[in-house]
Design a protein around this motif. Sequence first.
Motif, mmCIF file in Angstrom:
data_model
loop_
_atom_site.group_PDB
_atom_site.id
_atom_site.type_symbol
_atom_site.label_atom_id
_atom_site.label_comp_id
_atom_site.label_asym_id
_atom_site.label_seq_id
_atom_site.Cartn_x
_atom_site.Cartn_y
_atom_site.Cartn_z
ATOM 1 N N ARG A 123 -3.485 8.879 5.860
ATOM 2 C CA ARG A 123 -2.462 8.432 6.814
ATOM 3 C C ARG A 123 -1.229 9.324 6.805
ATOM 4 O O ARG A 123 -0.474 9.386 7.767
ATOM 5 C CB ARG A 123 -2.079 6.977 6.558
ATOM 6 N N ILE A 130 12.518 13.905 -7.098
ATOM 7 C CA ILE A 130 11.207 13.725 -6.477
ATOM 8 C C ILE A 130 11.250 12.652 -5.380
ATOM 9 O O ILE A 130 10.478 12.706 -4.417
ATOM 10 C CB ILE A 130 10.113 13.392 -7.528
ATOM 11 N N SER A 172 9.792 14.100 -2.111
ATOM 12 C CA SER A 172 8.537 13.541 -1.597
ATOM 13 C C SER A 172 8.710 12.965 -0.200
ATOM 14 O O SER A 172 7.817 12.287 0.302
ATOM 15 C CB SER A 172 8.008 12.467 -2.538
ATOM 16 N N GLY A 173 9.848 13.193 0.421
ATOM 17 C CA GLY A 173 9.965 12.891 1.842
ATOM 18 C C GLY A 173 10.742 11.644 2.221
ATOM 19 O O GLY A 173 10.817 11.298 3.399
ATOM 20 N N LYS A 174 11.341 10.946 1.244
ATOM 21 C CA LYS A 174 12.151 9.783 1.612
ATOM 22 C C LYS A 174 13.530 10.261 2.056
ATOM 23 O O LYS A 174 13.969 11.344 1.674
ATOM 24 C CB LYS A 174 12.299 8.849 0.410
ATOM 25 N N ILE A 220 8.150 3.973 1.000
ATOM 26 C CA ILE A 220 6.969 4.817 0.963
ATOM 27 C C ILE A 220 7.407 6.272 1.019
ATOM 28 O O ILE A 220 8.408 6.613 1.639
ATOM 29 C CB ILE A 220 6.017 4.469 2.133
ATOM 30 N N LYS A 221 6.670 7.138 0.336
ATOM 31 C CA LYS A 221 6.994 8.550 0.431
ATOM 32 C C LYS A 221 6.605 9.053 1.823
ATOM 33 O O LYS A 221 5.886 8.372 2.547
ATOM 34 C CB LYS A 221 6.255 9.329 -0.647
ATOM 35 N N GLY A 222 7.080 10.206 2.170
ATOM 36 C CA GLY A 222 6.669 10.801 3.443
ATOM 37 C C GLY A 222 7.596 10.474 4.590
ATOM 38 O O GLY A 222 8.026 11.364 5.316
ATOM 39 N N TRP A 223 7.877 9.206 4.776
ATOM 40 C CA TRP A 223 8.723 8.813 5.908
ATOM 41 C C TRP A 223 9.675 7.661 5.589
ATOM 42 O O TRP A 223 10.411 7.234 6.470
ATOM 43 C CB TRP A 223 7.872 8.468 7.131
ATOM 44 N N LEU A 226 13.456 12.171 -3.036
ATOM 45 C CA LEU A 226 13.757 12.787 -1.738
ATOM 46 C C LEU A 226 12.789 13.924 -1.439
ATOM 47 O O LEU A 226 12.381 14.121 -0.293
ATOM 48 C CB LEU A 226 15.194 13.300 -1.703
ATOM 49 N N LEU A 228 3.070 15.210 3.072
ATOM 50 C CA LEU A 228 2.704 14.752 1.723
ATOM 51 C C LEU A 228 1.299 14.160 1.696
ATOM 52 O O LEU A 228 1.117 12.978 1.507
ATOM 53 C CB LEU A 228 3.716 13.694 1.257
ATOM 54 N N ASN A 277 0.822 -1.212 0.000
ATOM 55 C CA ASN A 277 0.000 0.000 0.000
ATOM 56 C C ASN A 277 0.860 1.268 0.000
ATOM 57 O O ASN A 277 0.681 2.157 0.821
ATOM 58 C CB ASN A 277 -0.934 0.001 1.223
ATOM 59 N N GLY A 278 1.819 1.300 -0.908
ATOM 60 C CA GLY A 278 2.568 2.541 -1.082
ATOM 61 C C GLY A 278 4.068 2.398 -0.988
ATOM 62 O O GLY A 278 4.792 3.233 -1.508
ATOM 63 N N THR A 282 5.412 13.843 8.092
ATOM 64 C CA THR A 282 5.375 14.263 6.699
ATOM 65 C C THR A 282 4.216 15.204 6.416
ATOM 66 O O THR A 282 3.248 15.250 7.181
ATOM 67 C CB THR A 282 5.266 13.039 5.766
#
Lengths: 377, 342
Positions: B69, A307, A311-313, A285-288, A309, B78, A261-262, B76
């Motif tokens: 989520r 994108i 996007s938060g990776k 997963i993006k974000g974290w 990094l 995003l 799921n992502g 985050t």
Amino acid sequence: MATAGKVIKCRAAVAWEPNAPLMMEEIEVAPPQEGEIRIKVVATGVCHTDLYHLFEGKDKRGFPTVLGHEGAGVVESVGPGVTDFKPGDKVIPLFLSQCGECKFCKCPKTNMCDCSWSSNYHDIMSDPTTRFTCRGQPILQFMGTSTFSEYTVINQIAVAKIVDDAPLDRVCLLGCGIATGYGAAVNTAGVTPGSVCAVFGLGAVGLAAVMGCKNAGASRIFAVDINEQKFEKAKVFGATDFLNPKAYDKPISEVLAELTNGGVDFSLECVGNTEVMRTALESCIKGWGVSVLVGWTDVKDFSAKPIQLISGKTWKGSLFGGFKSKDSVPNLVCDYMTGKIKLDEFITHKMSLEQVNDAINLMKTGDCIRCILNISK
Amino acid sequence: MATAGKIVASSLCHTEMFHLFEGKDKRGFPTVLGHEGAGVVESVGPGVTDFKPGDKVIPVSVAHCGECRFCKSPKTNLCERSWINDHVDLMSYPTTCFTCRGQPILQFTSTGTFSEYIVINQIYVVKIHDDAPLDRVCLLGCGIPTGYGAAVNTAGVTPGSVCAVFGLGAVGLAAVMGCKNAGASRIFAVDINEQKFEKAKLFGATDFLNPKAYDKPISEVLAELTNGGVDFSIECVGNPEVMRAALESCIKGWGVSVLVGYTDVDFSARPIQLISGKTWKGTLLGGYKIKDSLPKLVNDYMTGKIMVDEFITHKMDLEQINDAINLMKTGQCIRCILNISK
């Protein structure tokens, strides 16, 4: 010991040049100087970085050399000024030093001691000075350790003293591969309970990373390798899912994203291949998501689209699992003795030093995890 | 749930330039650019209860639905509903509120503030204080929080640390301001255009480096000047070579480098950079959960904690947009404010 203060002549496997079999030779090992320790090597593992220098890095300035950096032994003699070690102590040579005094040793965030050969000489993968000679010429000490030799001389800032009853032919593996992979998961990635992880590459380092993810409480651990024979052992160490990228028409990062799921929360690259490094990041997963480079190469760049990094990776890496070496290795030995971490399960072969080229070939063809070489007769 | 806004003021940000001149993906055209604006609610669609006509608002290009989520995670900003998750090629949603000459016109990054009116989902709209001067706080729609947040949130600049900011456009200057407010002891401002140094000093930079003035890589220059490298580096250009230099300028062991500037070409480096303990991160909109943070940033401006006016170098009308674009191209402006509504 009768040999104290004298040059020791002993057996060693010498790599005279890149891309060639190692040669069994008699070498001369000088006595330890100020702050140094001469160690009788009892057992050593063969690690992919030994092969990297021989077959991939191939920097001629790093030859001739005695490879081997995953060993354990007994102190034969100590040089002037050494008070923390005495003959007979059981020790593990450390390819990453811990002087305790430089600003890196003083910082809790890192293990990158400035005194290590890796700070300044990661191209030749040794210090430029050596205590070895053979046939009249100096032979480099690979990664400052050189455990494919009956004796080696190492500065005490790169030697860990371990408990007397530790079985040296097992705990030698804590000299590199297992600590590297395990620490990458528990220290560098900081795997959290309940998280979803992916480990790319199921050699010893990858299996140790799987073990680290498991001990850190991951709920799901994807073991990824193009050699499906490696899956069985990955399961022993705690992997829950098994993926062979060659079995899919689409990139494995897309497969993982669909299955999770992502994307995964933590990914660890334990191959040393820049394409896999990219894939491991893209699988997060993006974000974290956090991706950790563990496998070593210095011949190519790793790369990705911004994108990834933006996007938060997060992209990280570590040497020796982020463990401060002298402090941690004795504790890891105790963790083994109490069953908190596995070592025996990594061992697939036992051989003598003379069979080192066979061990290297097994490593090349992926037919072993760890070959233990008994060094001293 | 749509909100229709009258745009009062907007500024031009480099991401517009990227889409127009670098990305140039034809599927992303025709479009109305502009994503750094401020305005007033004209009307709201059914189901919109948090906004009413007359509210002062800033439309933003990163959503904050509060329910997915990602919005629920503190790590985050995003939001899953943001256009960027699925449409980074178009740089907009495929659907739009605009038509012109009988055809649909995309809304750039879901906003499109170079228009007197826009319609936008309320998850992209932030209500701000009635007193806020819209022709200033429009800059808080993108460039300033992007740079400032990159320093204070994503890099997490710590007191006493040594920082380097690469690129001294509005985003870079905001990053300098962020490093300063976070207590950095030394802030290297790096740009090949030395005319930018003066303004960087205003925002708190302490050292100024032009890479073209040296025979060796700027990362080596920085390593020598800082006994090993900087603690935090922030790339505010959107150039892969600079991204590499910014990482290489960090100290091993604990250095953190943050990508802020956008491009869609690969960046790269040698594995030893990360294996030696450096961390590579990136950020969108400074990592701010925008509905929570933007009102606070407006307040920070109104109380003098952050500077906004100092970014403004030009004021023009919407009709002069191409002049503003040319100024940006030639590096002769920081921020041009366009008055949109007559």
